[in-house]
Scaffold this motif. Sequence first.
Motif, PDB file in Angstrom:
ATOM      1  N   ARG A  46       0.832  -1.212   0.000  1.00 37.64           N
ATOM      2  CA  ARG A  46       0.000   0.000   0.000  1.00 37.64           C
ATOM      3  C   ARG A  46       0.862   1.256   0.000  1.00 37.64           C
ATOM      4  O   ARG A  46       0.575   2.226  -0.717  1.00 37.64           O
ATOM      5  N   GLN A  47       1.916   1.249   0.807  1.00 38.40           N
ATOM      6  CA  GLN A  47       2.810   2.404   0.865  1.00 38.40           C
ATOM      7  C   GLN A  47       3.516   2.618  -0.477  1.00 38.40           C
ATOM      8  O   GLN A  47       3.703   3.753  -0.928  1.00 38.40           O
ATOM      9  N   TYR A  48       3.882   1.516  -1.110  1.00 36.18           N
ATOM     10  CA  TYR A  48       4.576   1.604  -2.394  1.00 36.18           C
ATOM     11  C   TYR A  48       3.626   2.140  -3.487  1.00 36.18           C
ATOM     12  O   TYR A  48       4.023   2.948  -4.329  1.00 36.18           O
ATOM     13  N   ALA A  49       2.352   1.713  -3.449  1.00 38.01           N
ATOM     14  CA  ALA A  49       1.363   2.208  -4.412  1.00 38.01           C
ATOM     15  C   ALA A  49       1.156   3.709  -4.240  1.00 38.01           C
ATOM     16  O   ALA A  49       1.045   4.459  -5.222  1.00 38.01           O
ATOM     17  N   LYS A  50       1.141   4.148  -2.958  1.00 36.91           N
ATOM     18  CA  LYS A  50       0.988   5.583  -2.678  1.00 36.91           C
ATOM     19  C   LYS A  50       2.180   6.373  -3.186  1.00 36.91           C
ATOM     20  O   LYS A  50       2.053   7.471  -3.740  1.00 36.91           O
ATOM     21  N   LYS A  51       3.382   5.793  -3.007  1.00 33.63           N
ATOM     22  CA  LYS A  51       4.603   6.449  -3.478  1.00 33.63           C
ATOM     23  C   LYS A  51       4.582   6.620  -5.001  1.00 33.63           C
ATOM     24  O   LYS A  51       4.926   7.693  -5.529  1.00 33.63           O
ATOM     25  N   LEU A  52       4.187   5.552  -5.731  1.00 35.21           N
ATOM     26  CA  LEU A  52       4.125   5.637  -7.184  1.00 35.21           C
ATOM     27  C   LEU A  52       3.097   6.672  -7.657  1.00 35.21           C
ATOM     28  O   LEU A  52       3.320   7.384  -8.643  1.00 35.21           O
ATOM     29  N   THR A  53       1.984   6.752  -6.921  1.00 34.19           N
ATOM     30  CA  THR A  53       0.957   7.740  -7.262  1.00 34.19           C
ATOM     31  C   THR A  53       1.490   9.153  -7.121  1.00 34.19           C
ATOM     32  O   THR A  53       1.287  10.010  -7.992  1.00 34.19           O
ATOM     33  N   ASN A  54       2.204   9.415  -6.016  1.00 34.87           N
ATOM     34  CA  ASN A  54       2.773  10.742  -5.788  1.00 34.87           C
ATOM     35  C   ASN A  54       3.846  11.082  -6.822  1.00 34.87           C
ATOM     36  O   ASN A  54       3.942  12.219  -7.283  1.00 34.87           O
ATOM     37  N   GLU A  55       4.664  10.084  -7.182  1.00 35.51           N
ATOM     38  CA  GLU A  55       5.700  10.316  -8.193  1.00 35.51           C
ATOM     39  C   GLU A  55       5.083  10.647  -9.544  1.00 35.51           C
ATOM     40  O   GLU A  55       5.592  11.494 -10.284  1.00 35.51           O
ATOM     41  N   LYS A  56       3.991   9.972  -9.867  1.00 33.02           N
ATOM     42  CA  LYS A  56       3.337  10.217 -11.152  1.00 33.02           C
ATOM     43  C   LYS A  56       2.759  11.620 -11.198  1.00 33.02           C
ATOM     44  O   LYS A  56       2.836  12.310 -12.225  1.00 33.02           O
ATOM     45  N   LYS A  57       2.206  12.077 -10.055  1.00 35.36           N
ATOM     46  CA  LYS A  57       1.641  13.418 -10.008  1.00 35.36           C
ATOM     47  C   LYS A  57       2.725  14.482 -10.142  1.00 35.36           C
ATOM     48  O   LYS A  57       2.526  15.518 -10.762  1.00 35.36           O
ATOM     49  N   SER A  58       3.889  14.216  -9.553  1.00 36.99           N
ATOM     50  CA  SER A  58       4.975  15.204  -9.593  1.00 36.99           C
ATOM     51  C   SER A  58       5.751  15.166 -10.906  1.00 36.99           C
ATOM     52  O   SER A  58       6.483  16.089 -11.229  1.00 36.99           O
ATOM     53  N   GLN A  59       5.616  14.088 -11.658  1.00 36.52           N
ATOM     54  CA  GLN A  59       6.345  13.964 -12.920  1.00 36.52           C
ATOM     55  C   GLN A  59       5.385  13.635 -14.068  1.00 36.52           C
ATOM     56  O   GLN A  59       5.603  12.726 -14.861  1.00 36.52           O
ATOM     57  N   GLN A  60       4.295  14.418 -14.140  1.00 36.06           N
ATOM     58  CA  GLN A  60       3.279  14.125 -15.148  1.00 36.06           C
ATOM     59  C   GLN A  60       3.792  14.319 -16.568  1.00 36.06           C
ATOM     60  O   GLN A  60       3.276  13.747 -17.508  1.00 36.06           O
ATOM     61  N   LYS A  61       4.806  15.159 -16.741  1.00 36.99           N
ATOM     62  CA  LYS A  61       5.287  15.458 -18.083  1.00 36.99           C
ATOM     63  C   LYS A  61       6.256  14.399 -18.604  1.00 36.99           C
ATOM     64  O   LYS A  61       6.662  14.452 -19.753  1.00 36.99           O
ATOM     65  N   LEU A  62       6.646  13.473 -17.746  1.00 41.36           N
ATOM     66  CA  LEU A  62       7.562  12.414 -18.174  1.00 41.36           C
ATOM     67  C   LEU A  62       6.827  11.089 -18.160  1.00 41.36           C
ATOM     68  O   LEU A  62       6.247  10.689 -17.161  1.00 41.36           O
ATOM     69  N   SER A  63       6.844  10.403 -19.281  1.00 44.25           N
ATOM     70  CA  SER A  63       6.150   9.126 -19.378  1.00 44.25           C
ATOM     71  C   SER A  63       7.142   8.050 -19.796  1.00 44.25           C
ATOM     72  O   SER A  63       7.865   8.215 -20.780  1.00 44.25           O
TER      73      SER A  63
END
Length: 572
Positions: A55-72
Amino acid sequence: MRIKKSVSKHSISYSIIENVRDINGTSTTRVVEALGNEQEIRDKHPGIEPEEWARQYAKKLTNEKKSQQKLSIIKFNTEKLIESDEQRTFNVGYLFLQSLYYQLGLSKITQDIQSKYKFEYDLNEVLSKLIYMRILHPNSKRSSFEQAKQLLEGIHGEPHHMYRALDILKKESDAIQSAVYRNSQKIVTRHEKILYYDCTNFYFEMEQEGGLKQCGVSKEHHPNPIVQMGLFMDGSGLPLAFSTFPRNENEQTSLNPLEKKILKDFELSEIVVCTDAGLSSKNNRLYNTLGSRGFITTQSIKKLKKHLKAWALDPSGWRTTTSSQPIHLGEIEDMPNNTETYYKERWIKENDLEQRLLVTFSPKYKSYQETIRKRQIECALKKVDKPSTLKKKCANDPLRFIKVSHATTDGDIAEKGQITLDGSVIEKEAQYDGFYGICTNLTSDPSELIRVNHQRWEIEESFRIMKTELKSCPVYVRNDDRIEAHFLTCFLSLLIYRLLEQKLDHKFSCQKTIKTLKEMNVMKTSGDGYIPLYEHTHLTDQLHEIFGFRTDFEINTIKHMKNILKLSKKAK
């Protein structure tokens, strides 16, 4: 993102998944990362429960995606096959055509028609796809339906809906033409005081004549039945209205009915109709002297009465548009690179028609005609040794310069025809080189009349685009109503292309523009978006800047593409 817990008989495994939604709104999930089973997670991360760590890892990935939306970052598996029957590439070039379609109010027009007739299929869907495909992949209606599946939004409904829609479109053709004209005035400035009219014919992919389909002489020399189209174009080069009629009807009689419809439905009154000599009968000229109307029509110097022809060819009494001093044509023969246009004019009255005859002479035009005739003479000479080919097919056939004599110089009958160049024909034609005639009832400045008449080439260009780029013929439908509806879709396609051409400031050729739109494809990636597969050029930049959206980012997110679809369907 969230975790997915998979329980089996001997273990529990975890993975990270997220919801994704495609361009058509369909929702699904995709696996972002497989985390392994409980034992594997405990070995890597001791001191914490596997589920809590996941659960913590899923939350971390979600936050990273929000902070790096311009990089895919897209991951591909070298050992995984692509999905069976899954479409991966789509065309987005049609979106620029779609923007003009909606700006013309065609979506609202089709909605009103649909509410009037109460049929089930979506008329807007059918008409829009028929137009996009006529520009991008012109072919039969059934083929257009299949090709439309390559568009980003695809196509809904069934192929037979296209044929049913043609019956309705024919009934509403006049109303659609007038409504589109009014709506187009919100997009561009239309110069409707000068109207150009011309006719052409289209052949059918069938042999049986009947109704609109009648046999006759085709400009493409096809033996199949053909139908004629009359087209009005305004002074800004945009098609205004059209009509169809059988090939066995005189095209001169097609002008007045369509003009009357324009005067009534389009609420126009002060117009000048510009035509070529073949469409300008005495009745048509008289009709356009009524009210605030006028006419400009070409006039063959060869067909003038003897005294008028002598006056037109007389080398004295000429002027230029910049000087009122009389000029003798003999004075300009030795002037190289002369691009000036000379003119003379007079009023003539025959029966009830008074008109102004304006004759122009251009050294540049004379040189052009001399060059063309020289090539035709060379072509004719090549056929002298092939008597079987000496059959003239049209008025401008090079063989008109060949003379076949069946008598010797002594007057005896020759065993074989004597084939020679006919110098009298060449000399007779040469005297008209550089001359051009115009008849009008207007008192405008000669330079303005010459300019207006010269613009007639644009309606010929429109017919060329319809036949060559939009492939309006051969016509595959048989029913008269569907034939007229077919030409309505061709007319609307031509209008939308011409509007696009104006927005691009005529900087690009028709072939290049359509080819670019056709090749603007994107590749769909699972859950991430769409990757452009086309070349980034000056033309694609112009399209994006003019229409206010871009499809040429390294990857276009699904959200971004949805916004583009909304923008492309925004009415003016």
